[in-house]
Write a protein that holds these residues in place. Sequence first.
Motif, PDB file in Angstrom:
ATOM      1  N   LYS A 298      35.975 -39.482  10.918  1.00 46.48           N
ATOM      2  CA  LYS A 298      36.429 -38.710  12.082  1.00 46.48           C
ATOM      3  C   LYS A 298      36.105 -39.414  13.382  1.00 46.48           C
ATOM      4  N   THR A 299      34.930 -40.062  13.430  1.00 45.68           N
ATOM      5  CA  THR A 299      34.496 -40.679  14.677  1.00 45.68           C
ATOM      6  C   THR A 299      35.518 -41.701  15.160  1.00 45.68           C
ATOM      7  N   VAL A 300      36.081 -42.416  14.200  1.00 43.49           N
ATOM      8  CA  VAL A 300      37.065 -43.434  14.531  1.00 43.49           C
ATOM      9  C   VAL A 300      38.292 -42.798  15.186  1.00 43.49           C
ATOM     10  N   ILE A 392      34.593 -32.764  20.996  1.00 47.55           N
ATOM     11  CA  ILE A 392      33.378 -32.013  20.665  1.00 47.55           C
ATOM     12  C   ILE A 392      33.078 -32.248  19.196  1.00 47.55           C
ATOM     13  N   ASP A 393      31.987 -32.920  18.942  1.00 46.59           N
ATOM     14  CA  ASP A 393      31.650 -33.230  17.561  1.00 46.59           C
ATOM     15  C   ASP A 393      30.884 -32.062  16.954  1.00 46.59           C
ATOM     16  N   GLU A 394      31.221 -31.761  15.733  1.00 48.89           N
ATOM     17  CA  GLU A 394      30.505 -30.707  15.001  1.00 48.89           C
ATOM     18  C   GLU A 394      30.473 -29.433  15.820  1.00 48.89           C
ATOM     19  N   VAL A 547      23.852 -33.674  10.218  1.00 53.93           N
ATOM     20  CA  VAL A 547      25.186 -34.093  10.603  1.00 53.93           C
ATOM     21  C   VAL A 547      25.239 -35.526  11.088  1.00 53.93           C
ATOM     22  N   GLY A 548      26.224 -36.225  10.619  1.00 57.68           N
ATOM     23  CA  GLY A 548      26.615 -37.480  11.234  1.00 57.68           C
ATOM     24  C   GLY A 548      25.748 -38.724  11.078  1.00 57.68           C
ATOM     25  N   VAL A 549      24.472 -38.557  10.798  1.00 58.21           N
ATOM     26  CA  VAL A 549      23.613 -39.740  10.790  1.00 58.21           C
ATOM     27  C   VAL A 549      24.089 -40.745   9.743  1.00 58.21           C
TER      28      VAL A 549
HETATM   29 MG    MG Z   1      30.683 -38.275  12.347  1.00 53.00          MG
END
Ligand code: MG
Length: 692
Positions: A298-300, A392-394, A547-549
């Motif tokens: 998703k980050t991409v 907005i992440d998460e 999350v995300g790490v």
């Molecule tokens: Mg992520």
Amino acid sequence: MAQRLSLDADVRFVPGVGPARADQFAALGIHTVGDLIEHFPFRHETIPKSVAIGELALDETATILGEIQRVRSRGHAERSVVSATVVDGTGRCTCRWFHSQYLVDKFHVGLVVRLTGRIELWRDHAAMTNPSWEIIDENEDPLANDVERYVPVYPATGPLPSKRIASIISGLLPEVAPQVAEFLPDDLREKRNLPLRRTALLRFHHPLQPEDVNVSRRRFVYEEFLLCLLAVQLSRCRRVELDAKPIRVSEEIDRRIRRRFPFSLTDGQNRAAAEIRADLARTTPMNRMLMADVGAGKTVVALYTCLAAIARQKQAVILAPTEVLASQHAGKVAKYLEDSRVRVEFLSGATTKGKRSDLLKRLACGEVDLLLGTHAVLEPDVRFRDLGVVVIDEQHKFGVTQRAALRQKGSAAHVLVLSATPIPRTLAMTVFGDLDVSTIDGAPPNRQPIVTRLVTPDLEGQAWRFVRQRLAADEQAFIVYPLVEESEALPLKSARTEVARLSREQLKGYALGLLHGKMKPAEKQAVMAKFRSGEIQALVSTTVIEVGVDVPGATVMIVQHADRYGLSQLHQLRGRIGRGSKKSYCLLFADPSGESATERLNILCETTDGFRIAEEDLRIRGPGELLGTRQHGLPDFKVANLVGDLDLLTQARDDAQVVLRNDADLRDARHAPLRRALMRRYGSAMGLADVA
Ligand code: MG
Ligand code: ADP
């Protein structure tokens, strides 16, 4: 003569209720007469037409109608058994009830009763154990109601049993049912073949035939969904009135952005990017949720969106829920944007005053293109020159009000919300119905599957041995303790004591680190950096790593007290491993004493499909648990079931669209009852007061 009861009247004025019972009803969420008549049974017990005792067949469930010839009671309190012999001229039946001492006062010789239960043989005659019973009034003809009947069974409490609720409701219905008015437009009701509200209400409580229950229930499910979706779509229409500046992504810009990534996008990422590109080109602000399993990339896609805005001289901001995540984003973004002209800055609660005020100045005059940060970017003095995109992440970690605060920073910025909790379609349509949804399915290539195992206390020694082997082979491990954010104070100690204990015992000789939510941002970052570089081999942490790490070297995760978590949350947690090229293992430590917990956790061992896991969570724990917060204004459906009623939800969504297409503000006189029902239900919750 008593005054007629209105639907809004307090339940304590209902005959047979009174102040004490009213409190018992309040415990069930029932405060008014209207609440009471919409307290629906969760099942109906079928009472067959009676059979002569002489003709009873063994093992069948049957109803008998007869006179009590003898009542006895043995034992007392917990152990009591009440027995009654009933005769009807064709034979006798002995009935026994356990733990129902009070029946001694109800039953006496000569009473006519109707009893339903499974027929057993006792000595030489028929018997029943714990049959359901009904005393026939002496003025009543026992045969008058002798047909197959369906007796409602209500959600009840100890002091307020279903039978009592049933008699109160059935006494009340004739008086108040005539006040129950229809609010669905006739055309919708006809199209969906739904009964009138009043009919459905009566038949739901007292069906004449078994199908009545389902037909009536569908009517109420549909109306709950329709109101919810009207509310959601009305608030979505508001957004359409905002004017966003379109951001057109040319082929050239698209190519330039893609060159920033050391890989090509997966099919799923490409599809999401295309949807976002189409949104950005419009004059209506994008309001899209990008939903994908952990690690799906998703980050991409988020960065792609930001770069599109930046290519058109607009600014972008990426907001993460925690310091750790925000700085990790910053690290990744810096790598992707190496030697580019994009000016990136980072803002968090830990940013020093001097740096902050300088940053704010440059932000306000457009000298910063991309801002990364935590909720610190929401503060009122953080102003942009021309904010084009907000990511907005998460998002479920952010409250609704915080989302609104961000919106205000760019009058009509395009908003992309990332969610790693796959949200079942039903929830996406209701709770997040104001958002469009893109999903990325399928992980980036070369992902190793994660093996998940349930570890019972007897197997823990073996599990630790396994962890030591992995660490010795230069791999890394997460060891997670259940610290819920709201109550960190207490269990926090245990993570700290555990890290000390592990370093003396199970993981003696290995480099351990500790990460928890109470640490200062700089401390956290230092620990994360050491873990990423391999200096720390095993990270003992709380769910701050949820999350995300992203640490590709981590191949093992132990989750302590795994039974305390929701499945989706565990799925999120284990998404922290399996990010590198080596096979990964998630070991769920749990005490199997709770059988359902074991069953639940086994689902995780069987599948890594986040959607299936989320559906399962929704089924078992309900939407509030799944999303992990109460901030959503989650619709609280009384009858509808987000798992089982998908067909009605889809119908209601289509119908809500048609209604609003023809009558955008529900101003048409024909829709007045519908609008009133909508305001009653959602007016204040969704801020729709001005629709009227
Ligand atoms: Mg992520
Ligand atoms: P998410 O935010 O969905 O959890 P990320 O965007 O952080 O996932 O991506 C997870 C990992 O996968 C990152 O290390 C990233 O570099 C990698 N990745 C993302 N997209 C691709 C791709 N198309 N091909 C290969 N690797 C990818």
